[in-house]
Design an enzyme around this catalytic site. Sequence first.
Site, PDB file in Angstrom:
ATOM      1  N   ARG A 188       0.842  -1.187   0.000  1.00 44.73           N
ATOM      2  CA  ARG A 188       0.000   0.000   0.000  1.00 44.73           C
ATOM      3  C   ARG A 188       0.883   1.245   0.000  1.00 44.73           C
ATOM      4  NH1 ARG A 188      -3.791   2.828   4.605  1.00 44.73           N
ATOM      5  NH2 ARG A 188      -4.372   4.554   3.246  1.00 44.73           N
ATOM      6  N   HIS A 215      -3.456  10.999   0.998  1.00 41.26           N
ATOM      7  CA  HIS A 215      -3.008  10.617   2.335  1.00 41.26           C
ATOM      8  C   HIS A 215      -2.563  11.881   3.069  1.00 41.26           C
ATOM      9  CE1 HIS A 215      -1.757   6.916   4.716  1.00 41.26           C
ATOM     10  NE2 HIS A 215      -1.446   7.931   5.509  1.00 41.26           N
ATOM     11  N   GLU A 224      -8.311   8.086   6.138  1.00 36.09           N
ATOM     12  CA  GLU A 224      -8.679   8.581   7.455  1.00 36.09           C
ATOM     13  C   GLU A 224      -9.288   9.985   7.432  1.00 36.09           C
ATOM     14  OE1 GLU A 224      -5.526   8.152  10.286  1.00 36.09           O
ATOM     15  OE2 GLU A 224      -5.385   5.991  10.015  1.00 36.09           O
ATOM     16  N   ASN A 256      -8.303   1.249   9.139  1.00 36.77           N
ATOM     17  CA  ASN A 256      -7.061   1.457   9.885  1.00 36.77           C
ATOM     18  C   ASN A 256      -7.376   1.341  11.371  1.00 36.77           C
ATOM     19  OD1 ASN A 256      -5.921   2.053   7.429  1.00 36.77           O
ATOM     20  ND2 ASN A 256      -5.594   4.222   7.840  1.00 36.77           N
ATOM     21  N   TYR A 269      -5.465   0.605  15.361  1.00 37.32           N
ATOM     22  CA  TYR A 269      -4.254   0.416  16.137  1.00 37.32           C
ATOM     23  C   TYR A 269      -4.505   0.066  17.598  1.00 37.32           C
ATOM     24  CZ  TYR A 269      -1.606   2.379  12.245  1.00 37.32           C
ATOM     25  OH  TYR A 269      -1.052   2.589  11.007  1.00 37.32           O
ATOM     26  N   GLU A 304      -4.308  -0.681   7.634  1.00 40.40           N
ATOM     27  CA  GLU A 304      -3.202  -0.321   8.522  1.00 40.40           C
ATOM     28  C   GLU A 304      -3.413  -1.004   9.863  1.00 40.40           C
ATOM     29  OE1 GLU A 304      -2.346   3.828   9.161  1.00 40.40           O
ATOM     30  OE2 GLU A 304      -2.654   4.344   7.054  1.00 40.40           O
TER      31      GLU A 304
END
Length: 498
Positions: free
Chosen positions: A98, A143, A189, A329, A331, A398
Amino acid sequence: MKILWFLTCLFTLSLAQNDPINTRRFPKNLRIGVANAAPQIEGAWNVDGKGETIWDHFAHTYPERIADRSTPDIACRSYEKYKEDVAMVKAMGLYHYRLSIAWSRILPTGYVDNVNQLGVQYYKNLFKELRDNGIVPMVTLYHWDLPQPLQDQMGGWINETIVDIFADYAKLCFELFGDDVKWWITINEPKQVCQSGYGSLYFPPAIEASGTLAYVCSKNVLLAHAKAYHIYDELFREKNQGQIAMVIDATWYEPGSDDPLDIAAAERAQQFDIGIYGNPLFNGDWPQIVKDRVAERSKLEGLSESRLPTLTAFEIDYIKGTSDYLGLNHYSTQLINHTAEFPIGKPSFENDKNVIYWHRDDWTQGSADWFWDVPWGLRKFLVWLKNNYNNPEIVITENGFSDTSGTLEDDNRITYLEGHVSACLDAIYYDNVNLTGYTVWSILDDWEWGGGYTSFLGMYKVDFNDPERPRIKRKSADYFTDVVKRRCLVEESQCVDQ
């Protein structure tokens, strides 16, 4: 009281425990890759005709807002070293890489009347290198690196004309690179683009308008994405046979107790963070709780209408269904509790959401105060997405572990990846989640936005003190290479075939 104490202990204990590592082989359709983004690795910020971005401008203008006062001017030198990066991806046996196209590298002013052919050729060369090495590109159009002229001249994402400008840029990319790319992401995002960019001083364009202009940005981002989607769908899909989606991000918010108020608060936090984008894309319109809360607080603030812009019937229909898959994404996980209503005053996104966050002390922390290694949170999140958005195809775009040590013996990263991939397998095999891709951030260390060169996520270390920016393999790179090779998280003799 003893019973209540006992139940509370059981609930708290359940939050501390992770599921055992899944020993089953990865499904054949599960594609494994790595990710990074142009503004974080390319460098060459003003080379070969590239224009200035809002992050270039921000880092140069407000160095005190970057942790180490650094800039992305050089970064990892991937503009020159892209073949080395591709070789690392190939050596790990990965399916996809990516990456993002720097809008200002091919359109220095942001507009399609000024195409920089050297920038176009760079991406042509990069895509050829990937193709020659059997690696599939997953390509992000935006991005976070808006061309600075678009911010200066028309205010960026809070001006509705950005919808057409972005669509023109997307159409040009489909024309230029459609034969090279089948896996598109429009915008990465949007929550960070809007709630951070128009809600804080630490993310360009650094306009503090949380709860007002940030919501305007959200509407424009959704419409820009939808227009790009429709252009691809109508003009390019039949020929290029690709997929296109927006990538949305969020922490998993777990109720801090089994109190119904805490359960409702966690759901509210989820709807404000990911629902603002996911609900219009998959169900149509803003989430009802978001509409209700912003409208009520706007009324109490003395406003004649809600601070949240209305989506018209046409706009709802235009946006709904414009995602061939759900790009995620993720985390971290945090715990959420109910709290008394925040006072009416200056509008803000967090006041509209109205929750308090916390975490367990025994959770492993990454490089930030919101970053915790909690694999079961990812599994719960995937199930929540399945149930809320009618079981879409999900691609994790991600996921990875950030630390501040930069050590080569990155056992915390290995533990994080093992736990989160295992959570994905649990979601696939036990919860029937339609997960078809998993992407590690990142293949190499990078310029981490406001964190500069103080936060490390790479399976390869980059020595930012060396002008040559050498890549140095970490322990996690060998670990993940072995996992990809056997398509299983445990030793070969323990792997359970499908």
